[in-house]
Design a protein around this motif. Sequence first.
Motif, mmCIF file in Angstrom:
data_model
loop_
_atom_site.group_PDB
_atom_site.id
_atom_site.type_symbol
_atom_site.label_atom_id
_atom_site.label_comp_id
_atom_site.label_asym_id
_atom_site.label_seq_id
_atom_site.Cartn_x
_atom_site.Cartn_y
_atom_site.Cartn_z
ATOM 1 N N PRO A 108 0.846 -1.222 -0.152
ATOM 2 C CA PRO A 108 0.016 -0.063 0.159
ATOM 3 C C PRO A 108 0.887 1.384 0.021
ATOM 4 O O PRO A 108 0.416 2.327 -0.591
ATOM 5 N N VAL A 109 1.957 1.126 0.680
ATOM 6 C CA VAL A 109 2.865 2.615 0.674
ATOM 7 C C VAL A 109 3.356 2.875 -0.831
ATOM 8 O O VAL A 109 3.311 4.008 -1.212
ATOM 9 N N ALA A 110 3.752 1.828 -1.405
ATOM 10 C CA ALA A 110 4.158 2.016 -2.818
ATOM 11 C C ALA A 110 2.997 2.663 -3.729
ATOM 12 O O ALA A 110 3.255 3.530 -4.482
ATOM 13 N N GLN A 111 1.714 2.159 -3.537
ATOM 14 C CA GLN A 111 0.770 2.551 -4.307
ATOM 15 C C GLN A 111 0.359 4.225 -3.890
ATOM 16 O O GLN A 111 -0.010 4.615 -4.768
ATOM 17 N N GLU A 112 0.641 4.235 -2.783
ATOM 18 C CA GLU A 112 0.226 5.605 -2.201
ATOM 19 C C GLU A 112 1.165 6.733 -2.852
ATOM 20 O O GLU A 112 1.187 7.784 -3.123
ATOM 21 N N ARG A 113 2.578 6.360 -2.971
ATOM 22 C CA ARG A 113 3.621 7.038 -3.485
ATOM 23 C C ARG A 113 3.333 7.207 -4.682
ATOM 24 O O ARG A 113 3.471 8.421 -5.454
#
Length: 102
Positions: free
Chosen positions: A8-13
């Motif tokens: 999820p962190v990579a998708q948010e970035r």
Amino acid sequence: MEGVQEPPVAQERLGRALIGVVAASGLVYPLLLCAVQLVLTQLFVVDVAATALWLAVALACSVALVAAVRWGASRRVRSPWLLAGLAPPVLYEAWVLWPLLS
């Protein structure tokens, strides 16, 4: 490998970066309009008030464009180099308008 998903962190970035690019590209046309209006107010009809107004709008668009890119890259928006980079255009405009003001 079946259906490898990004965390999820990579998708948010990635989403934040894409929103920053879209916001920055949306500010290019108003900045171009400001440049055209500045040419018109300085060359064809000399109007100091209109020049000051379009300079202020161009300054706001420039700062907003850089802020959108930096926000998309998850970096701090405040930067002394941003303001230092605006000094040469401001000095040029002051040099162009100086005969009208004195």
